[in-house]
Design a protein around this motif. Structure first.
Motif, PDB file in Angstrom:
ATOM      1  N   SER A  43       0.853  -1.180   0.000  1.00  0.00           N
ATOM      2  CA  SER A  43       0.000   0.000   0.000  1.00  0.00           C
ATOM      3  C   SER A  43       0.891   1.233   0.000  1.00  0.00           C
ATOM      4  O   SER A  43       1.900   1.284   0.691  1.00  0.00           O
ATOM      5  CB  SER A  43      -0.873  -0.018   1.250  1.00  0.00           C
ATOM      6  N   THR A  44       0.536   2.236  -0.776  1.00  0.00           N
ATOM      7  CA  THR A  44       1.375   3.437  -0.799  1.00  0.00           C
ATOM      8  C   THR A  44       1.178   4.292   0.432  1.00  0.00           C
ATOM      9  O   THR A  44       2.055   5.041   0.815  1.00  0.00           O
ATOM     10  CB  THR A  44       1.053   4.296  -2.029  1.00  0.00           C
ATOM     11  N   ARG A  45       0.018   4.196   1.064  1.00  0.00           N
ATOM     12  CA  ARG A  45      -0.258   5.066   2.212  1.00  0.00           C
ATOM     13  C   ARG A  45       0.375   4.510   3.467  1.00  0.00           C
ATOM     14  O   ARG A  45       1.030   5.222   4.206  1.00  0.00           O
ATOM     15  CB  ARG A  45      -1.762   5.183   2.416  1.00  0.00           C
ATOM     16  N   THR A  46       0.141   3.214   3.724  1.00  0.00           N
ATOM     17  CA  THR A  46       0.598   2.660   4.997  1.00  0.00           C
ATOM     18  C   THR A  46       1.952   1.969   4.874  1.00  0.00           C
ATOM     19  O   THR A  46       2.526   1.568   5.870  1.00  0.00           O
ATOM     20  CB  THR A  46      -0.405   1.638   5.520  1.00  0.00           C
ATOM     21  N   GLU A  47       2.431   1.794   3.655  1.00  0.00           N
ATOM     22  CA  GLU A  47       3.697   1.120   3.395  1.00  0.00           C
ATOM     23  C   GLU A  47       3.660  -0.353   3.799  1.00  0.00           C
ATOM     24  O   GLU A  47       4.680  -1.004   3.912  1.00  0.00           O
ATOM     25  CB  GLU A  47       4.866   1.797   4.127  1.00  0.00           C
ATOM     26  N   GLU A  48       2.456  -0.872   4.067  1.00  0.00           N
ATOM     27  CA  GLU A  48       2.362  -2.255   4.513  1.00  0.00           C
ATOM     28  C   GLU A  48       2.328  -3.188   3.317  1.00  0.00           C
ATOM     29  O   GLU A  48       1.826  -2.852   2.243  1.00  0.00           O
ATOM     30  CB  GLU A  48       1.078  -2.458   5.337  1.00  0.00           C
ATOM     31  N   TRP A  49       2.845  -4.374   3.548  1.00  0.00           N
ATOM     32  CA  TRP A  49       2.788  -5.421   2.537  1.00  0.00           C
ATOM     33  C   TRP A  49       1.406  -6.042   2.588  1.00  0.00           C
ATOM     34  O   TRP A  49       1.005  -6.595   3.610  1.00  0.00           O
ATOM     35  CB  TRP A  49       3.880  -6.449   2.829  1.00  0.00           C
ATOM     36  N   LEU A  50       0.645  -5.944   1.504  1.00  0.00           N
ATOM     37  CA  LEU A  50      -0.728  -6.444   1.515  1.00  0.00           C
ATOM     38  C   LEU A  50      -0.780  -7.930   1.178  1.00  0.00           C
ATOM     39  O   LEU A  50      -1.245  -8.733   1.961  1.00  0.00           O
ATOM     40  CB  LEU A  50      -1.581  -5.653   0.528  1.00  0.00           C
TER      41      LEU A  50
END
Lengths: 791, 528
Positions: A43-50
Motif C-alpha cells: 500500500s502506498t499510504r501505509t507502506e504495509e505489505w498487503l
C-alpha cells in the motif's frame, strides 16, 4: 540417515524488491514490485505489505500494467511464462507459456494484445545476446495458453531492461546498446540508428545506460556513463537529428523517467539524489538528496501524483509530486557483504545483520518485515566509487539483549587501519540502542572476534585481536557508567582465532591457532590447554543445558572436534561436502541429519532462531527443529529455512482462520468479544491447536449471530447478557477440557525440554512414541462430566 | 530521507585529578591582594573577636589590619629590634610579642605604648602566646628556656629548660589553661603541664620543628619541620598517626581552616597545600616567594600568607553577591514572555495542525562540508579561536576530510599565510597522542604538495625545521620509553617465573598505549 522428504527447504522471504522498476497502480493506492518468484503488492499510504502474487516457479523478471484493464498486471519470469493477474484480489487470471526464459516485459496502449519481451539470443543465457520479441497473446478462455506467435523486433539489444522504451503513443520503440541508439518505427517498419564516439576529447564515456521517451513529444532522453543526459530530437529524419546535453550527475545515470504529462524529467544515479529537470526550460532542476542507496529505478504513477524510486539497498521510496518523501518500503537490506554474522536480538527475536553502509538492520522473521536500522558509524555517507568507508564488521549481543557491542573498521585495503569498538545499551524509553562507550584504540590490530559472557549478573565482553592479545571489558569498574578494560591476556604470542563463554560463564575458551586455552573469568587463571590435531581452529562453541560440558570446535581441515571438559576427553569427526547441512548431537559422532544441495545459490550464513512456541513433533529425524529453526542467507539475500510437514499444516490452518476473522465487521461487540477470544486463544495455544476446535462452533455460533445482526434489530441488552454469560460458561468448560490435554502434552514437553539444538535428546523408543500418541488422542470429555457433577 | 549527519567531534577524557567539592571550595578565592611590609613576615594572627582584625609581625613592627582594608588600622612600632610572634589574647583586647633582644612586650589593642614588659630571657624570643585563662603569657626563647609570666604583676612564674635547642614553635591548649606544646630545633615536640612544672609528653619529630598546632578537640597535634608534616595522637600517648611529605622544602607553618578543620601547610617551596580529612592534598595555592607564616580567618573568609620578601598576600573568599553585581551589569536578555510566545497555544479539537519541519542547525564547517566546500571547511576549522581553544574540533574536521578522501584537495593551493597556520597547529599538537595520527597524515600531504615551492618561503622553511626537531625529540623519548618497558618486562618476568600470563595485568596501560605511536612517529621522522 533420514529421507529428505520429511524436512524440506522453503524460501522464507527477504528477497530483492529492487530488481525491476516498481509500478504504481492507476489509482495510486498500490505499489507492485518483483520479489524473488512472486510479485508483492504494497500500500502506498501505509507502506504495509498487503499480499503477494505467487505462482511463478523462478525469478520474476518484469511486471507491467495491462493497458486494456488497469486492475490487471502482466508479469514475466525466467521460467518462461507470462502471467496475468488481478492484483487487488491476488487472483491469477491467465498463464501464457512462451517457452523461453524471459528477462523483461514492455507493453504499449497502441499494441493491444501484444507484449514485448526480452529473451536470450541463444538458449544458454550466459552469452550477452538478447533480442526483443513481440508476442501476440491469444484470446481464449482457458487458464493456460501457449503463445507461439513470436516475431523478433530487434536482435542484439542491451541486457539492461532500462535501455528500452516506447515512444509517443507507441509509435516507435527506442533501444540503446553500448554506443548506439536505435529507434524502430512501427509504421515504417524501419530502424534508424544513431551512434556516438566512444570518448570525446575530454575523455567522457559516452556509453548509454538508460533511456526514456517523452509521452507527448518526439523526444528521447538518454543517460550516459559519465553522468550526462542527452535529449534527442528530430530523429524521424535519419540525418538531421539533433541533441542537447545536460550534465549534473558525476557518475553514471542509472535511470530516467518522464512524468506522464511530460513536464518534468526525473533522473537518478549512484549519488542517491533524485533530480527533477523541467522539460523545455533548459537547466532548471530540483533535488531530493540522501534518499538511501544509489537509485536504480524511477517510475511515476499515471496521474503524476506519486513517484517511486527503488534503491540498491533493497528499498522503495514513495515520493509525492511536491518532492516530499511520503513512504519507505524497505526489504531485507543487501549490504556490500554480511561481515557480521547473522544474529538474533534476544529481546525482539529479530534477525540482525549488516544493512545500509555503517548500519545494522533489524529484520523481523515472524512478519518478514524490516524493523529498523541502527546507525552505528554515525557519519555522513558519501556516495563515491572507490572511497574507503567505515563498515560494521563485528557485532555481538549479550544474553538479555541489553548490551550490543559493535566494531567498525575502515582501511581494510590500505595500511592504516582505523577501527572503533562501540558499546550500546538498550533504552527502554526510546526502544532502541543508545551509544554508551566508544573505545578508539581497543587493540593495536584488527579485532577478530568478540563475545559477551552469558551470566545474568555481570556482563563482560571479551575481544580477541590480531595483535595476539585478548582483552576483557567490564562496565562500571569505579562506579562509572562506561566500559573499561579489565584484563589483558595472551598465550605464547600466538594469534588468537576465536573465543567463547560457557553457558554459565564460569569458563572462557580462547583458541590460539591449534591450541584451545580455558580460562576462569573470575580469577583470570589459565586452567588448562587443549591441543588440537593439525589444523587451525576456526570456530568455538560451548554446549548448552545438558550438554554444557562439551566444547565444540571446527578447524580449517574440515574437522569437527568435540571436547568433554569434565574429563578433557576428545571426540572427533571429520566430514566434508559442498552445500550440505549437517546437524549433530554433541555426544554422537554420526550426524543426526544431513541435507545435501540445500539450494542452487551459494549460502553465506546460517543461524538458529528459537521458536516462539515449540513444535509437537516427535519424529526422530526432525526433533531438532522443534525448539528452533535454522535460517540460511544466500547470496541474493534470500532467506531459506527448513520446515516440517506438521508446521506447514499448522501455518495453513492459521492463515485460513485469519481470513474468517477479517470478514467479521468491527462493531463494539466484536471488540469486546475479540478481546475475550484472544485471551482464550492465548490460553489454548500452548497446549494444542486442535484443542480449541471443538469449542469454536459453540462460541462462534452465538458470537457470529450477535455480530452480524444490525444493532437496531438486536434484542434488548438484558436478553443478550444472559446469552453472553452462557456462552462464556461453555467456553470455560472447554478450557478445563484443554487443561486435561495440556497435562498430557506437558509430559511430552518435559521429555523435549532438553531437545534443544545442540544437546542430547533422549530417544523415544517406538513403543513409547505410540503410547504418547495414544495418550494425546484420548478423549478427555469425561473430565467435563466430572466437573459438572461437582456441587 | 535522512538528514545531514554533522561531523562527530571526539572528546577524549582528560587524565589527571578529578574535580571534587574540596577543590571547588578552595578555588573559590579571589586573586590575592599584595601588601608590602618592611621585612619578612614571621607571624600572622587573627583576632578571635568579631571584626577579625589580624596582627602581622614583620621586621620591627606589628601592624593590625582590618579584614577588608589594605592600610593598617593600627601599628605598634616601639621595638628596638626585630619583633616576633605577635599574638592576640582570647578576648582580642591584648597583644603580646617577643623580640630579638629578649624582651616580651604586652600591648593594649587601643594603646601605643607597651603595658607590660617581661624581662628575663637572655636571647631572642621567637614565640609568645597567652594561656587560655588570659592571665598568663608563655614564651619560648633561643636561650632554650620556656617561661610563663603573670600578666598583672609582670613577674616570671616559672622557667622550664628541657629543650636542648632553640624553641621556635608554641601552641597553648584552649581547653586547659595549664597545658601548652612547644617545638624546638632539637627535633622534639614537648607537652608541658604547668601544674607539674615539667613536660608530660615528648615526641620525636626527626627534624627541627618549625611549627606546632593543636586540633580544636586537642586530641591531635600537628608538627612541621623539615619536609615533613606529622600528625600525632595525644590520646594514645603521642603516637604518630600520619607523616606527610608533600612539600619539597622545609614546611614552615600550618593552620586549620575553621570549616571542616582542613589542614593547610605552607613551605619555603612557595606552596600552600590544603589537605582533606584523610590527609590527601586537595588544593594548592602558589605564591611568589618562600612562605614563612600563614593564617586563616574564621569562616575561611581570608587566607593571609606572609613571605620572606616581606609581601603579605591576602586572599578573600568569593561570594555570590559579588557575582550578582557582575551579572547585573550585563544586558538583560529577552523576557520569558518572548520565549513562550505562541508556544503555549493549545489547539482546539477541530483545528488543523500544520507541523513545521524542525530546522537542523549546523556549525559553519558542517555547512561547508555539506556543500562539499572542503577548503573552506578546513579554513573554518583552523580559525584562531577554534584551533587554540578547541583543537579537537579542528582535528575532527581533518579526520572527516580524510575519510571523504578530500584532505589533499583541502590542503592544496594555499598561500604562505594559511600554510603557516596549518604548520603552527601541527607544531603544537603533533605529539599529542590524541591527535598525532591524523596530523601526521596532514604533515605528509603538506610535504608532498609543497615540496617544490618550500624553499621560496623562509617562514615555512623555519617551521618545518622546528617540526623536524620536535619529531626527533619525540622519537627519542619514545625510544627511551620502549627501553624502560623492556626493562620492566624482564623484571616482571623474573618476578613471576611460573605463571607467564599474570604480569600483563599489572603492566601499566599508558605505557602500552604510548609505545603504539612510537613506530609510526619514528617512521615518519625518517621519511621527513
Amino acid at each position: 540417515m533420514v529421507e529428505e522428504s520429511d524436512v524440506r527447504v522453503v524460501r522464507f522471504g527477504g528477497s530483492k524488491i529492487n530488481l525491476r522498476p516498481p509500478i504504481i497502480s492507476t489509482d495510486s493506492r498500490f505499489v507492485l514490485c518483483t520479489s524473488g518468484d512472486s510479485v508483492k503488492v504494497y500500500s502506498t499510504r501505509t507502506e504495509e505489505w498487503l499480499h503477494s502474487l505467487q505462482g511463478h516457479t523462478n525469478q520474476v523478471t518484469g511486471i507491467a500494467l495491462n493497458p486494456a484493464n488497469h486492475l490487471q498486471v502482466y508479469s514475466c519470469s525466467a521460467d518462461g511464462t507470462v502471467k496475468l493477474w488481478d492484483f487487488i484480489d491476488g487472483i491469477l487470471i491467465k498463464t501464457f507459456i512462451i517457452g523461453y526464459p524471459l528477462f523483461a516485459i514492455y507493453v504499449s496502449e497502441k499494441h493491444e494484445g501484444i507484449v514485448f519481451l526480452h529473451i536470450a539470443m541463444d538458449t544458454d543465457s550466459k552469452k550477452e545476446g538478447f533480442q526483443l520479441v513481440a508476442v501476440h497473446l491469444p484470446k481464449s478462455a482457458e487458464q493456460e495458453v501457449e503463445a507461439k506467435e513470436l516475431s523478433a523486433v530487434s536482435s542484439h539489444i542491451s541486457p539492461n531492461p532500462s535501455c528500452t522504451a516506447f515512444g509517443r503513443e507507441g509509435q516507435y520503440i527506442a533501444f540503446a546498446r553500448n554506443l548506439q541508439l536505435n529507434v524502430y518505427f512501427f509504421r515504417k517498419q524501419k530502424t534508424y540508428s544513431f551512434s556516438l564516439k566512444a570518448t570525446d576529447k575530454k575523455g567522457a564515456k559516452n556509453a548509454f545506460t538508460c533511456i526514456a521517451c517523452h509521452p507527448t513529444d518526439d523526444c528521447i532522453a538518454t543517460g550516459h556513463e559519465d553522468g550526462k543526459i542527452r535529449l534527442w530530437r528530430n530523429f524521424i529524419h535519419k540525418k538531421e537529428y539533433t541533441y542537447s546535453t545536460q550534465h549534473w550527475h558525476h557518475n553514471a545515470v542509472n535511470t530516467l523517467c518522464f512524468t506522464p504529462e511530460g513536464t518534468n524529467l526525473l533522473s537518478g544515479g549512484i549519488e542517491s539524489v533524485l533530480v527533477q529537470w523541467q522539460y523545455g526550460t533548459g537547466n532548471r532542476k530540483e533535488f531530493l538528496p540522501r534518499l538511501g542507496g544509489s537509485i536504480l529505478h524511477v517510475s511515476a504513477s499515471s496521474d503524476g501524483q506519486l513517484f517511486c524510486t527503488s534503491h540498491s539497498d533493497n528499498k522503495i521510496t514513495v515520493i509525492e509530486s511536491s518532492f516530499k518523501v511520503c513512504g519507505v518500503i524497505q526489504g531485507l537490506v543487501k549490504g556490500d557483504a554480511v561481515l557480521t554474522d547473522l544474529m538474533i536480538d534476544p529481546r525482539s527475536k529479530a534477525l540482525v545483520l549488516n544493512g545500509k553502509p555503517g548500519h545494522l538492520q533489524f529484520y523481523s522473521l515472524l512478519r518478514d518485515k524490516h524493523l529498523y536500522n541502527l546507525d552505528i558509524v554515525q557519519q555522513e555517507y558519501i556516495y563515491e566509487a572507490g572511497l574507503d568507508q567505515f563498515e560494521v564488521v563485528k557485532a555481538a549481543f549479550d544474553i538479555k539483549g541489553y548490551w550490543l557491542a559493535t566494531v567498525e573498521e575502515r582501511g581494510q585495503k590500505s595500511a592504516d587501519l582505523e577501527f572503533f569498538l562501540k558499546l550500546w545499551s538498550y533504552d527502554e524509553r526510546t526502544q532502541s540502542f543508545v551509544l554508551n562507550t566508544t573505545i578508539t584504540a581497543a587493540h593495536t590490530d584488527r579485532i577478530i572476534s568478540m563475545c559477551f559472557s552469558s551470566s545474568e549478573e555481570t556482563t563482560m565482553l571479551v575481544t580477541i585481536a590480531e595483535d595476539g592479545q585478548f582483552k576483557a571489558w567490564c562496565q562500571g569498574v569505579d562506579d562509572q557508567n562506561f566500559w573499561s578494560c579489565d584484563f589483558v591476556g595472551s598465550y605464547h604470542n600466538l594469534k588468537p582465532t576465536n573465543c567463547s563463554f560457557s553457558a554459565d560463564s564460569s569458563l572462557l575458551a580462547v583458541s590460539f591457532q591449534e591450541v584451545i586455552t580455558i580460562w576462569s573469568p573470575d580469577t583470570w587463571e589459565l586452567l588448562t590447554t587443549l591441543c588440537q590435531p593439525p589444523g587451525v581452529i576456526r570456530d568455538l562453541c560451548f554446549g548448552r543445558l545438558s550438554c554444557s560440558k562439551y566444547l565444540i570446535s571446527t578447524t580449517t581441515r574440515n574437522l569437527l572436534c568435540c571436547w568433554n571438559l569434565l574429563t578433557c576427553a576428545f571426540l572427533m569427526d571429520s566430514f566434508s561436502g559442498l552445500y550440505t547441512v549437517f546437524v549433530f548431537k554433541p555426544n554422537e559422532p554420526r550426524p543426526l541429519f544431513t541435507h545435501k544441495n540445500v539450494c542452487s545459490e551459494k549460502i553465506h550464513r546460517a543461524v538458529f532462531v528459537p521458536r516462539e512456541e515449540p513444535l509437537n513433533n516427535c519424529d526422530e529425524s526432525s526433533q531438532w527443529l522443534n525448539r528452533s529453526q535454522l535460517y540460511f542467507l544466500t547470496q541474493n539475500m534470500d532467506l531459506l529455512t527448513f520446515s516440517t510437514a506438521t508446521e506447514e499444516d499448522r501455518m495453513l490452518s492459521s492463515s485460513t482462520r485469519l481470513v474468517i476473522d477479517d470478514s467479521v465487521a468491527v462493531t463494539p461487540f466484536y471488540l469486546l468479544l475479540g478481546k475475550h477470544r484472544q485471551q482464550q486463544q492465548k490460553l489454548n495455544t500452548p497446549s494444542h491447536q486442535a484443542a480449541d476446535r471443538p469449542q469454536q462452533p459453540q462460541g462462534s455460533v452465538t458470537i457470529t449471530e450477535l455480530l452480524h445482526t444490525p444493532a437496531h434489530v438486536l434484542p434488548p441488552a438484558s436478553v443478550l447478557c444472559s446469552m453472553f454469560v452462557s456462552s462464556l460458561l461453555i467456553s470455560n468448560t472447554g478450557e478445563e477440557d484443554s487443561e486435561g490435554e495440556m497435562e498430557a502434552c506437558d509430559s511430552q514437553q518435559e521429555l523435549r525440554v532438553q531437545g534443544s539444538v545442540d544437546e542430547v535428546t533422549p530417544k523415544l523408543s517406538k513403543a513409547q512414541e505410540r503410547e504418547l500418541k495414544r495418550v494425546r488422542k484420548t478423549d478427555f470429555s469425561w473430565m467435563a462430566g466430572l466437573i459438572a457433577s461437582k456441587p | 530521507m535522512a538528514s545531514f549527519k554533522p561531523t562527530k567531534v571526539q572528546f577524549l577524557p582528560k587524565l589527571g585529578e578529578k574535580v571534587t567539592e574540596d577543590t571547588l571550595y578552595w578555588k573559590n578565592y579571589k586573586s590575592p591582594v599584595q601588601i608590602k611590609e618592611f621585612g619578612a613576615v614571621t607571624k600572622i594572627d587573627f583576632s578571635p573577636l568579631a571584626p577579625h582584625n589580624y596582627a602581622v609581625t614583620a621586621s620591627t613592627r606589628i601592624h593590625v589590619y582590618g579584614l577588608h582594608s589594605q592600610e593598617p588600622i593600627r601599628s605598634f612600632t616601639r621595638f628596638r629590634d626585630t619583633a616576633y610572634g605577635g599574638s592576640f589574647r582570647g578576648d582580642g583586647k591584648l597583644l603580646v610579642a617577643g623580640s630579638e633582644e629578649g624582651l616580651i612586650r604586652l600591648f593594649d589593642i587601643c594603646g601605643r605604648v607597651a603595658l607590660r614588659q617581661f624581662t628575663g630571657h637572655s636571647k631572642a624570643v621567637h614565640v609568645t602566646s597567652f594561656l587560655s585563662d588570659g592571665f598568663r603569657v608563655v614564651s619560648g626563647s633561643d636561650d632554650l628556656t620556656c617561661r610563663v609570666w603573670d600578666v598583672p604583676s609582670a613577674v616570671e612564674l616559672s622557667s622550664i629548660t628541657e629543650h636542648t635547642d632553640y624553641i621556635r614553635a608554641l601552641a597553648p591548649s584552649k581547653l586547659n589553661p595549664d597545658l601548652f606544646v612547644t617545638g624546638s630545633y632539637d627535633h622534639t615536640v614537648k607537652v608541658f603541664d604547668m601544674r607539674s612544672g615539667s613536660s608530660v609528653m615528648t615526641m620525636q619529630h626527626g627534624h627541627p620543628v618549625e611549627c606546632v598546632l593543636l586540633y580544636p578537640s586537642e586530641a591531635l597535634l600537628v608538627s612541621t619541620g623539615g619536609r615533613y608534616v606529622k600528625i600525632w595522637d595525644l590520646l594514645k600517648g603521642g603516637q604518630e598517626l600520619v607523616s606527610l611529605k608533600n612539600h619539597h622544602k622545609t614546611v614552615t607553618c600550618a593552620c586549620l581552616s575553621s570549616v571542616g578543620n582542613k589542614l593547610l601547610t605552607g613551605s619555603l617551596d612557595r606552596h600552600v597545600k590544603v589537605y582533606n580529612s584523610s590527609y590527601k592534598v586537595v588544593h594548592n595555592f602558589d605564591c611568589d616567594a618562600s612562605i614563612l607564616s600563614m593564617a586563616v580567618a574564621p569562616d575561611d573568609e581570608v587566607v593571609a600568607v606572609g613571605m620572606t620578601n616581606g609581601v603579605l598576600s591576602v586572599r578573600h573568599r568569593k561570594h555570590k553577591k559579588d557575582k550578582e553585581t557582575l551579572t547585573s551589569r550585563r544586558r538583560r536578555g529577552p523576557s520569558y514572555r518572548v520565549f513562550v510566545k505562541g508556544k503555549n497555544f493549545v489547539p482546539r479539537q477541530d483545528d488543523f495542525l500544520v507541523s513545521k519541519p524542525v530546522k537542523q542547525y549546523l556549525r559553519k564547517y558542517d555547512k561547508q562540508l555539506k556543500s562539499f566546500e572542503v577548503s573552506k571547511a578546513l579554513d573554518t576549522a583552523l580559525q584562531m579561536w577554534t584551533r587554540t581553544s578547541k583543537p579537537e574540533v579542528t582535528v575532527a574536521v581533518i579526520i572527516e576530510l580524510n575519510r571523504r578522501g578530500t584532505l589533499k584537495n583541502a590542503l592544496a593551493g594555499r598561500n604562505e599565510e594559511s600554510l603557516t597556520k596549518i604548520l603552527n597547529f601541527l607544531l603544537k599538537h603533533i605529539f599529542d597522542p590524541r591527535f598525532s595520527r591524523p596530523l601526521l597524515t596532514v604533515g605528509d600531504i603538506v610535504l608532498d604538495l609543497y615540496r617544490q615551492v618550500l624553499h621560496q618561503s623562509p617562514v615555512v622553511e623555519r617551521q618545518l625545521q622546528r617540526l623536524m626537531e620536535v619529531l626527533g625529540r619525540e622519537a627519542e623519548l619514545q625510544q627511551e620509553l620502549l627501553q624502560v618497558l623492556g626493562i620492566l618486562d624482564t623484571l616482571f618476568a623474573s618476578l613471576t617465573p611460573r605463571k607467564e600470563v599474570l604480569w600483563e595485568e599489572h603492566c601499566p596501560m599508558s605505557l602500552n598505549n604510548h609505545c603504539v605511536s612510537v613506530s609510526s612517529v619514528s617512521a615518519d621522522v625518517c621519511r621527513i
